[in-house]
Design an enzyme around this catalytic site. Structure first.
Site, short mmCIF file in Angstrom:
data_model
loop_
_atom_site.label_atom_id
_atom_site.label_comp_id
_atom_site.label_asym_id
_atom_site.label_seq_id
_atom_site.Cartn_x
_atom_site.Cartn_y
_atom_site.Cartn_z
N LYS A 1 37.74 38.39 34.61
CA LYS A 1 36.37 38.67 34.15
C LYS A 1 35.76 37.52 33.37
O LYS A 1 34.55 37.32 33.38
CB LYS A 1 36.32 39.94 33.30
CG LYS A 1 37.22 39.92 32.05
CD LYS A 1 38.26 40.94 32.17
CE LYS A 1 39.50 40.66 31.39
NZ LYS A 1 40.62 41.48 31.79
N GLU B 1 37.15 43.66 42.17
CA GLU B 1 37.26 45.04 41.66
C GLU B 1 38.17 45.10 40.43
O GLU B 1 37.93 45.86 39.49
CB GLU B 1 37.81 45.94 42.77
CG GLU B 1 37.87 47.40 42.44
CD GLU B 1 36.51 48.07 42.46
OE1 GLU B 1 35.91 48.15 43.55
OE2 GLU B 1 36.04 48.50 41.39
N VAL C 1 37.07 44.55 36.30
CA VAL C 1 36.40 45.51 35.41
C VAL C 1 36.98 46.90 35.67
O VAL C 1 36.86 47.42 36.77
CB VAL C 1 34.88 45.57 35.67
CG1 VAL C 1 34.21 46.56 34.73
CG2 VAL C 1 34.26 44.20 35.52
N ASP D 1 36.28 40.67 25.49
CA ASP D 1 36.73 41.19 26.79
C ASP D 1 35.71 42.20 27.34
O ASP D 1 35.32 42.13 28.51
CB ASP D 1 38.11 41.85 26.59
CG ASP D 1 38.60 42.52 27.85
OD1 ASP D 1 39.18 41.82 28.71
OD2 ASP D 1 38.40 43.75 27.99
N LYS E 1 33.06 42.01 30.69
CA LYS E 1 32.97 43.05 31.72
C LYS E 1 31.52 43.55 31.86
O LYS E 1 31.06 43.84 32.97
CB LYS E 1 33.91 44.20 31.39
CG LYS E 1 35.38 43.80 31.54
CD LYS E 1 36.32 44.82 30.94
CE LYS E 1 37.77 44.41 31.11
NZ LYS E 1 38.69 45.20 30.29
N1 LIG Z 1 47.40 41.94 32.03
C1 LIG Z 1 46.65 42.94 32.49
O1 LIG Z 1 47.00 44.13 32.39
C2 LIG Z 1 45.33 42.63 33.17
C3 LIG Z 1 44.51 43.69 33.60
C4 LIG Z 1 43.32 43.40 34.28
C5 LIG Z 1 42.96 42.08 34.50
N2 LIG Z 1 43.78 41.06 34.05
C6 LIG Z 1 43.37 39.68 34.32
O2 LIG Z 1 44.34 39.09 35.19
C7 LIG Z 1 44.44 37.70 34.91
C8 LIG Z 1 45.92 37.35 34.65
O3 LIG Z 1 46.38 38.06 33.51
P1 LIG Z 1 47.93 38.06 33.11
O4 LIG Z 1 48.05 39.06 32.02
O5 LIG Z 1 48.76 38.20 34.32
O6 LIG Z 1 48.11 36.58 32.52
P2 LIG Z 1 49.48 35.82 32.23
O7 LIG Z 1 50.59 36.78 32.09
O8 LIG Z 1 49.20 34.86 31.12
O9 LIG Z 1 49.75 34.97 33.59
C9 LIG Z 1 49.01 33.81 33.92
C10 LIG Z 1 49.74 33.10 35.06
O10 LIG Z 1 48.96 31.99 35.47
C11 LIG Z 1 49.76 30.79 35.40
N3 LIG Z 1 48.90 29.71 34.93
C12 LIG Z 1 48.04 29.71 33.91
N4 LIG Z 1 47.41 28.53 33.81
C13 LIG Z 1 47.92 27.75 34.81
C14 LIG Z 1 47.69 26.42 35.24
N5 LIG Z 1 46.84 25.62 34.60
N6 LIG Z 1 48.37 25.95 36.31
C15 LIG Z 1 49.26 26.74 36.96
N7 LIG Z 1 49.53 28.01 36.60
C16 LIG Z 1 48.86 28.51 35.53
C17 LIG Z 1 50.84 31.08 34.39
O11 LIG Z 1 51.94 30.21 34.67
P3 LIG Z 1 53.32 30.38 33.86
O12 LIG Z 1 53.95 31.64 34.37
O13 LIG Z 1 54.12 29.17 34.23
O14 LIG Z 1 52.96 30.46 32.40
C18 LIG Z 1 51.13 32.55 34.68
O15 LIG Z 1 52.01 32.65 35.75
C19 LIG Z 1 43.51 37.41 33.76
O16 LIG Z 1 42.28 36.96 34.26
C20 LIG Z 1 43.34 38.78 33.10
O17 LIG Z 1 42.11 38.91 32.43
C21 LIG Z 1 44.95 41.31 33.40
#
Ligand SMILES: NC(=O)c1ccc[n+]([C@@H]2O[C@H](COP(=O)([O-])OP(=O)(O)OC[C@H]3O[C@@H](n4cnc5c(N)ncnc54)[C@H](OP(=O)(O)O)[C@@H]3O)[C@@H](O)[C@H]2O)c1
Length: 430
Positions: free
Chosen positions: A115, A139, A142, A212, A216
């Site tokens: 988002k 989808e 948000v 956040d 959204k």
């Molecule tokens: N967490 C939730 O429940 C949730 C719910 C809805 C939406 N989202 C959205 O989903 C997205 C991901 O969230 P998340 O919680 O999964 O984040 P996260 O756990 O921090 O994972 C981010 C991933 O991206 C990789 N990454 C980040 N920067 C990078 C770069 N410059 N080059 C290469 N790889 C990179 C990281 O690599 P490493 O593994 O090596 O650190 C990690 O694997 C976000 O936009 C978030 O707003 C999350």
């Protein structure tokens, strides 16, 4: 998706379903959500079959990875693996923006849960996807547990009839305020509870500051064709200053305090949109009042004032992964058009009712208050006294008017006055 089928007639195809090759996913990010996507891909036998062609990470040793996923540190490897769809779950703006644009340029369908990226660069991505004729789906960005953006994208006439929205779109802050209201716990204790249950990130700054939810709101306003809005233009307030006294006052006035996004607009091409993102008083009869804990919901109202309420569970990594894979299926089959481009319009803070709480006054301030508020044309619609404070709900007025009234109250007594926005009863637009 290419279909391998030797069936020569419709009857044969119906009797023996076509064998499809898996949809190849280029996964940008293998963190919480990316790992949940990979696990689902490996475990799934249902609607479609998927394959992770390559997964981009920053540091292969930074965390445990699901077994069997081809990991790379180089974005070029993801494109070289020939994905049908690129799924972006990196978070942040860069390199997510550059890589999604690169995928679109190569004609690859893209799906994102990001988002922040959509709030700040949504116009650029939507334009690029439309110009290239490439599906772009978001989808999961948000309220991922309540998939309603896709259905609205397929119903442009319905979507363009909406002229107001109110919603709770952040599970962490809804959990914290719900816990404070239910148990009388203070903010810090409720935040620790949220962390203990896995409902708050180790660093919840973007959630509790309202950023956040604001992002959204921006995605929703654009999706509904209402407006393309700069996040900095919208009134924003976090929940960190909310106290148990505020929640008690809200209860005594017949409601509660929720982390609310709200906007209304006329639908005219050059008209302003009025919007805010802040903790607000929600009357007990309002649809949002029943959303407790990590539940999310968005109430849309159309010109005729009919309400459409989309509500459901807050989304963790698993639910988000399911929604992402459903988007992957849609993107791979190309069934949904990108949303229309929304115009840039002026943003204004709306006039709404306010919950005013006055504490520390040595005597009842009601007489003086009536004078001060009444003199400015602002009525108290409900009042309550208790716990050393005096609280009231006002008629609708602007933030600048309520602030000047609070300053007057402060100047004429030793009391401290605070104000939170309030939604009207069920049936009013905000
Ligand atoms: N967490 C939730 O429940 C949730 C719910 C809805 C939406 N989202 C959205 O989903 C997205 C991901 O969230 P998340 O919680 O999964 O984040 P996260 O756990 O921090 O994972 C981010 C991933 O991206 C990789 N990454 C980040 N920067 C990078 C770069 N410059 N080059 C290469 N790889 C990179 C990281 O690599 P490493 O593994 O090596 O650190 C990690 O694997 C976000 O936009 C978030 O707003 C999350």
């Amino acid at each position: 998706v290419p279909v391998e089928s030797g069936a020569g007639d419709r009857a044969a195809r119906t009797a023996a379903p076509a064998r499809r090759r898996p949809i190849r996913i280029g996964l940008l990010g293998l963190g919480q959500v990316g790992s949940a996507v990979a696990s689902l891909v490996q475990s799934r036998s249902a609607a479609a079959s998927f394959e992770i062609a390559a997964a981009l990470v920053r540091d292969p040793r930074s965390r445990p990875r699901p077994a069997g996923v081809p990991i790379t540190l180089h974005p070029a490897d993801v494109f070289a693996a020939g994905p049908d769809v690129v799924v972006e779950v990196l978070g942040d703006l860069e390199p997510a923006r550059t890589l999604l644009l690169a995928a679109i340029e190569r004609g690859i369908a893209v799906v994102t849960a990001n988002k922040s990226l959509l709030a700040r660069h949504g116009d650029e991505l939507i334009d690029a996807a439309a110009d290239a004729g490439v599906p772009l789906h978001y989808e999961a960005s948000v309220v991922a547990g309540v998939p309603f953006l896709g259905p609205l994208a397929r119903r442009p006439l319905l979507a363009s009839a909406f002229t107001a929205l109110t919603g709770i779109v952040n599970g962490t802050t809804n959990y914290i305020l719900s816990a404070m209201a239910a148990t009388g716990a203070g903010y810090e204790r409720a935040l620790s509870e949220a962390r203990r249950h896995g409902f708050a990130e180790p660093d919840p700054a973007k959630d509790v500051a309202g950023v956040d939810a604001l992002e959204k709101l921006i995605v929703l306003l654009r999706h509904l064709g209402c407006a393309s809005v700069d996040p900095a233009a919208i009134e924003l307030q976090g929940i960190t200053a909310i106290t148990t006294d505020d929640l008690r006052a809200a209860r005594d006035l017949g409601g509660t305090i929720k982390p609310v996004i709200a906007a209304r607009w006329s639908g005219g091409a050059h008209d302003a949109v009025e919007a805010f993102c802040a903790p607000a008083f929600v009357p007990a009869g309002h649809q949002l009042a029943c959303l407790d804990g990590v539940a999310n919901g968005v109430l849309l109202r159309d010109r005729a004032d009919a309400g459409f309420f989309f509500a459901g569970p807050g989304a963790g990594p698993h639910v988000t992964a399911i929604t992402l894979l459903d988007d992957v299926i849609e993107a791979a089959t190309g069934t949904v058009a990108a949303p229309a481009r929304a115009a840039s319009v002026r943003v204004e803070a709306p006039a709404t009712p306010w919950l005013v709480r006055i504490s520390g006054a040595p005597v009842s301030p009601s007489v003086r208050l009536t004078e001060i508020f009444g003199g400015a044309g602002v009525q108290a619609t409900r009042v309550s006294r208790g716990g050393g404070s005096f609280s009231l709900l006002t008629s609708a007025c602007t933030r600048s008017r309520i602030q000047s009234l609070l300053a007057k109250v402060g100047a004429t007594s030793d009391s401290r006055a605070t104000a939170l926005r309030a939604l009207g009863d069920r049936g009013t637009k905000l």
